[in-house]
Design a protein around this motif. Structure first.
Motif, PDB file in Angstrom:
ATOM      1  N   GLU A  64      -0.483  -2.346   6.731  1.00  0.00           N
ATOM      2  CA  GLU A  64      -0.159  -3.546   5.943  1.00  0.00           C
ATOM      3  C   GLU A  64      -0.871  -3.470   4.585  1.00  0.00           C
ATOM      4  O   GLU A  64      -1.839  -4.178   4.327  1.00  0.00           O
ATOM      5  N   PRO A  65      -0.393  -2.599   3.688  1.00  0.00           N
ATOM      6  CA  PRO A  65      -1.125  -2.352   2.434  1.00  0.00           C
ATOM      7  C   PRO A  65      -1.135  -3.513   1.443  1.00  0.00           C
ATOM      8  O   PRO A  65      -1.963  -3.538   0.535  1.00  0.00           O
ATOM      9  N   ASN A  66      -0.235  -4.479   1.605  1.00  0.00           N
ATOM     10  CA  ASN A  66      -0.081  -5.511   0.583  1.00  0.00           C
ATOM     11  C   ASN A  66      -0.776  -6.835   0.886  1.00  0.00           C
ATOM     12  O   ASN A  66      -0.555  -7.826   0.199  1.00  0.00           O
ATOM     13  N   GLU A 176       1.501 -12.100   2.058  1.00  0.00           N
ATOM     14  CA  GLU A 176       2.958 -11.977   2.030  1.00  0.00           C
ATOM     15  C   GLU A 176       3.443 -11.554   3.409  1.00  0.00           C
ATOM     16  O   GLU A 176       2.636 -11.217   4.276  1.00  0.00           O
ATOM     17  N   ASN A 177       4.755 -11.629   3.612  1.00  0.00           N
ATOM     18  CA  ASN A 177       5.296 -11.349   4.940  1.00  0.00           C
ATOM     19  C   ASN A 177       4.825  -9.995   5.456  1.00  0.00           C
ATOM     20  O   ASN A 177       4.800  -9.007   4.722  1.00  0.00           O
ATOM     21  N   LEU A 178       4.411  -9.983   6.728  1.00  0.00           N
ATOM     22  CA  LEU A 178       3.933  -8.748   7.334  1.00  0.00           C
ATOM     23  C   LEU A 178       5.072  -7.747   7.456  1.00  0.00           C
ATOM     24  O   LEU A 178       6.191  -8.096   7.869  1.00  0.00           O
ATOM     25  N   GLN A 179       4.788  -6.493   7.114  1.00  0.00           N
ATOM     26  CA  GLN A 179       5.799  -5.438   7.215  1.00  0.00           C
ATOM     27  C   GLN A 179       5.995  -5.013   8.666  1.00  0.00           C
ATOM     28  O   GLN A 179       7.096  -4.697   9.086  1.00  0.00           O
ATOM     29  N   LEU A 184       0.298  -3.990  13.313  1.00  0.00           N
ATOM     30  CA  LEU A 184      -0.938  -4.676  12.944  1.00  0.00           C
ATOM     31  C   LEU A 184      -1.725  -5.064  14.199  1.00  0.00           C
ATOM     32  O   LEU A 184      -2.925  -4.781  14.308  1.00  0.00           O
ATOM     33  N   ILE A 185      -1.055  -5.691  15.134  1.00  0.00           N
ATOM     34  CA  ILE A 185      -1.723  -6.126  16.365  1.00  0.00           C
ATOM     35  C   ILE A 185      -2.193  -4.914  17.173  1.00  0.00           C
ATOM     36  O   ILE A 185      -3.260  -4.953  17.798  1.00  0.00           O
TER      37      ILE A 185
END
Length: 227
Positions: A64-66, A176-179, A184-185
């Motif tokens: 999640e780079p952003n 911002e919305n997760l890619q 991530l989890i």
């Protein structure tokens, strides 16, 4: 409060929220007109622990780079939010010396504050490192601060948002919305019980700060040595 139970319940609820797409975004983190400021008593983990946290954050950044990631300079544990951030607060509204005196009084006969950073939890908008105090010293200090500030006429908003009882450190916020929420989890799960290390606080800091404790918006007011 049973901290392990609290963190576990928080993680269970929040991870389900994240995976279902019902998480919240922080819309103000990049807003240069955000004028929410307050004063906070905080402590910071050791450099070694911060380095371990950055290793974890690098894993998150890969999927999640952003999102917003805390640099070492901003990582902290809130001891007490004395004046919670609100729009338009500025230092000329208070006499800082009065606040310093009450904090010094609250620190009398206080033992060492030692905290273990072990594992990771989440909210519906952030990822946090779990902090576990070794004893009741941190809670005792918070109770003394509550009592001493409430017995004063100084502006304060202690416990106005919630009664602080944990020792966590927020290290990532959703902007911002997760890619890839599943990925991530997955990364968070790998660090759920990871031992980031323990430390004894050598000082507490009183700061004037923005909502996110960003170094560039922080004015250092006083250090209080604790050992």
């Amino acid at each position: 409060m049973n901290l392990a139970e609290h963190y576990n319940q928080l993680y269970k609820t929040s991870s389900e929220t994240i995976l279902s797409g019902n998480y919240s975004l922080d819309s103000k983190i990049n807003d240069t007109s955000d004028s929410r400021f307050g004063i906070t008593l905080l402590l910071r983990p050791s450099e070694k622990i911060k380095s371990n946290i950055q290793l974890f954050l690098n894993e998150l950044k890969a999927v999640e780079p952003n999102q917003y990631y805390y640099p070492n300079s901003d990582i902290h544990i809130t001891v007490m939010s004395i004046i919670s951030c609100y729009e338009g607060f500025s230092l000329d509204k208070i006499n800082v010396e009065d606040y310093i005196k009450i904090i010094e009084k609250s620190l009398e006969d206080l033992g060492e504050i030692k905290i273990e950073f072990r594992g990771v939890t989440a909210s519906n908008s952030a990822i946090m490192i779990q902090g576990f105090p070794f004893d009741e010293t941190l809670n005792n200090l918070r109770n003394k601060l509550r009592e001493n500030f409430r017995n004063s006429t100084l502006e304060q908003s202690i416990d106005s948002r919630y009664s602080i009882a944990t020792a966590h450190s927020t290290v990532m916020r959703f902007t911002e919305n997760l890619q890839n929420p599943e990925k991530l989890i997955e990364v968070v799960e790998q660090f759920r019980d990871y031992n980031f290390g323990d430390f004894t606080a050598d000082k507490l800091e009183l700061v004037f700060n923005d909502w996110y404790q960003r170094e560039e918006n922080t004015i250092h007011l006083e250090d209080f040595l604790t050992n």
